[in-house]
Design a protein around this motif. Sequence first.
Motif, PDB file in Angstrom:
ATOM      1  N   ARG A 170       0.854  -1.190   0.000  1.00 29.13           N
ATOM      2  CA  ARG A 170       0.000   0.000   0.000  1.00 29.13           C
ATOM      3  C   ARG A 170       0.894   1.244   0.000  1.00 29.13           C
ATOM      4  O   ARG A 170       1.905   1.276   0.705  1.00 29.13           O
ATOM      5  N   VAL A 171       0.563   2.234  -0.820  1.00 22.42           N
ATOM      6  CA  VAL A 171       1.213   3.540  -0.725  1.00 22.42           C
ATOM      7  C   VAL A 171       0.529   4.301   0.395  1.00 22.42           C
ATOM      8  O   VAL A 171      -0.673   4.569   0.319  1.00 22.42           O
ATOM      9  N   ALA A 172       1.279   4.628   1.460  1.00 19.71           N
ATOM     10  CA  ALA A 172       0.672   5.236   2.652  1.00 19.71           C
ATOM     11  C   ALA A 172       0.005   6.564   2.315  1.00 19.71           C
ATOM     12  O   ALA A 172       0.600   7.427   1.662  1.00 19.71           O
ATOM     13  N   GLY A 173      -1.249   6.715   2.767  1.00 15.44           N
ATOM     14  CA  GLY A 173      -1.995   7.952   2.549  1.00 15.44           C
ATOM     15  C   GLY A 173      -2.777   7.981   1.254  1.00 15.44           C
ATOM     16  O   GLY A 173      -3.191   9.041   0.791  1.00 15.44           O
ATOM     17  N   SER A 174      -2.997   6.796   0.665  1.00 21.66           N
ATOM     18  CA  SER A 174      -3.663   6.768  -0.645  1.00 21.66           C
ATOM     19  C   SER A 174      -4.475   5.484  -0.787  1.00 21.66           C
ATOM     20  O   SER A 174      -4.389   4.578   0.034  1.00 21.66           O
ATOM     21  N   TYR A 175      -5.274   5.435  -1.859  1.00 19.78           N
ATOM     22  CA  TYR A 175      -5.952   4.188  -2.218  1.00 19.78           C
ATOM     23  C   TYR A 175      -5.220   3.678  -3.457  1.00 19.78           C
ATOM     24  O   TYR A 175      -5.757   3.655  -4.557  1.00 19.78           O
TER      25      TYR A 175
END
Lengths: 96, 96, 96, 96, 96, 96, 96, 96, 96, 96
Positions: free
Chosen positions: A45-50
């Motif tokens: 997961r890219v932190a702070g995103s969907y």
Amino acid sequence: MLFKVEMTVRIPHDMPAEVVADIKGREKAYAQDLQQQGKWRHLWRVAGSYANVSIFDVKDNAELQDLISNLPLFPYMDITVAPLCRHPSSIREDDR
Amino acid sequence: MLFKVEMTVRIPHDMPAEVVADIKGREKAYAQDLQQQGKWRHLWRVAGSYANVSIFDVKDNAELQDLISNLPLFPYMDITVAPLCRHPSSIREDDR
Amino acid sequence: MLFKVEMTVRIPHDMPAEVVADIKGREKAYAQDLQQQGKWRHLWRVAGSYANVSIFDVKDNAELQDLISNLPLFPYMDITVAPLCRHPSSIREDDR
Amino acid sequence: MLFKVEMTVRIPHDMPAEVVADIKGREKAYAQDLQQQGKWRHLWRVAGSYANVSIFDVKDNAELQDLISNLPLFPYMDITVAPLCRHPSSIREDDR
Amino acid sequence: MLFKVEMTVRIPHDMPAEVVADIKGREKAYAQDLQQQGKWRHLWRVAGSYANVSIFDVKDNAELQDLISNLPLFPYMDITVAPLCRHPSSIREDDR
Amino acid sequence: MLFKVEMTVRIPHDMPAEVVADIKGREKAYAQDLQQQGKWRHLWRVAGSYANVSIFDVKDNAELQDLISNLPLFPYMDITVAPLCRHPSSIREDDR
Amino acid sequence: MLFKVEMTVRIPHDMPAEVVADIKGREKAYAQDLQQQGKWRHLWRVAGSYANVSIFDVKDNAELQDLISNLPLFPYMDITVAPLCRHPSSIREDDR
Amino acid sequence: MLFKVEMTVRIPHDMPAEVVADIKGREKAYAQDLQQQGKWRHLWRVAGSYANVSIFDVKDNAELQDLISNLPLFPYMDITVAPLCRHPSSIREDDR
Amino acid sequence: MLFKVEMTVRIPHDMPAEVVADIKGREKAYAQDLQQQGKWRHLWRVAGSYANVSIFDVKDNAELQDLISNLPLFPYMDITVAPLCRHPSSIREDDR
Amino acid sequence: MLFKVEMTVRIPHDMPAEVVADIKGREKAYAQDLQQQGKWRHLWRVAGSYANVSIFDVKDNAELQDLISNLPLFPYMDITVAPLCRHPSSIREDDR
């Protein structure tokens, strides 16, 4: 053969909640199956995103297309692909 | 804690060849040392470019800054950073 | 395995004419050799530019990187790469 | 006369499935007919996307416009066009 | 066959004034010769810039490439090209 | 006074066909009227797109705004404008 | 007739200080003369930058080109231009 | 009055090391002086870059321009500015 | 304190005509009231667009936010803001 | 560990007012709770926009993802994230 794949999910706001839930459920099962097979080597997961950053390990471009176009979320994602290979400074012959 | 780091090398055309060779030599040694320590988890060449995709494993943002800003090629690269974390569909607790 | 490769040449304005001529000469010989081998399947000029559209036919990403990074003009080009595969509406099994 | 044409399909999410199926069916028939005629010289899928890279062979700009604007998917695609010509390093007089 | 061509001039700041003057002189003569021949149909300055909008009238893509790549300022310009054809609402059969 | 105007049409997918037909009919009549008056000097289709390149000849910026904002398709187009003037290398005093 | 003009200054780092000082001196004198004449109606600094936002009041596009291309800093600036006219909600007939 | 300021440093590769050291020394002294005065409220390094995110607290736009344009590194930085104000969901009247 | 504000209107195509008319009416009244107060110093239409260039004169960033966020068209506009101050070459102490 | 987070809100135009009000109410309560806990260190409105600049203080990337993805407005925002660390010119050991 490795590819970096980045996916950003953009589900339409007016899609019914149960349809979304169904697609996400199938997406998860599909992603986990490909990971079990070793074809979806990494999934972060890219932190702070969907969004996610993934590493696929496929035998050729056609298999990459086959795996990605069958993602249940495929119609609802922005996807970029970059072909990878061994870096001359890597300490591993086959960095997976 | 993982970060995706992408680096594109842009060496000035008028840099003397021996200076370039020296910087590249130190860059390679530095990259291999960080890989040995486990801090530079993955290092791939993007096929068809003078660029790489990397995964760093650091204890915090400050260490990331320290490792990257000490790259011998640091003044000659375009660098982008994305913080990563566990994806809910990953089959591994700690995907490295 | 096919890749679309687009190359735009940006030769520094202060490079001596004989150096430019030498690089271009080697580039042409290299390009024609790869075409003879069937690895550089198509090579077109984009009209009105100092750029080309090419189709490479390689066995994997590593060979693509090897062929491109050895182009004599490699340090002086902006290059983009896209992996290709068979289109379901193509009338040919192996469109080359 | 050759043109590189790149098409990315963006079908509206709320289009009924049977309408989509009808348009895709006509698109495929149309694409295969133009390939049979030799006007749509190459058609490749970009791996990991709902996009293609194509080479058209037409007698002039007007024919290019005619062929593309009649694509059944035309209202639902982002399309870019680049005019091509013989590259001076090509080993073929007429690279098709 | 018509093409819109847009050119933005970017002469290197360290080019000697007499070299610049010589190139500009040859560029002007070349541009006027092509206009006399009817191949460079329109040539306008974009107000507030060192750029032009042009309409070329050529027999095919290869001639377009030939005319543009021989511009004395060619190495010092950013150039974009768009193929044109008759618009269905135009009141002229052949709008030049 | 000349302006280059580029228009790309983006009609909403859910607009009823008869509404679209009506707007397009009025657009064509309006465009032909302005051409007859000499205010819309050139109108070309960009090959492979639903877009045009136009040259307007107006007395001032206010007239340009008046002509463009009254286009029946105005709410459904992306429009860019560039002011033009005589190019010092043009062979015509008043290139129209 | 009004135009918004935005200018960003990019003086080459290796230009001798006395050359820079001379150009800036002439630029200032030129700018103040045009303001006195009423042709350069407004001139503001964009805070935190080496850039300005200006409003020019000229009789046509040709005069705009003449005034801008004679700026002593013209070769060292990125410039954008937008034609302006009366806004229907403006309380002034001729907002200067 | 608060502004977010982002600065990316781009020192020319051919600047002598002692000149660079001198500029950096003055930049640091200047930055620390403004912090002591409370005008440069926050100063953070963006991890993995030669860039910072800053919050300035000034009495008006003119002071912002004055402080930024006097940075010793000003000619060698890309700078963006955004005006800030109280957010209605902030728990502090004056978030510094 | 001056700010340049640029607004591009993007009204949803499916908004009922009477709702649009009501919003536009309130927008006009609001814009004229702020002009009367001297807070909206200049308001120009960008020729060939549904956009404006404005100069606001406010006491601080908070007032700018208050004025802009209360625009009846605020939810339907793309807005950019740039802080302005006196330019050292301006002939006016307070260019309004 | 600090991160700069920038959020731009894009609520769909056809969302019912009471749904919007409910989401905004929960967003505000959530934001204030995180501020009270010290995890959302700073929250500023960008003047002239429906956007904010925030500083988050979290123990790792996973917590950042957890806090952001639980924002009630998360599906309706464009969000960018940048990891921050101590700047060598900062006068504070731990600039919060």
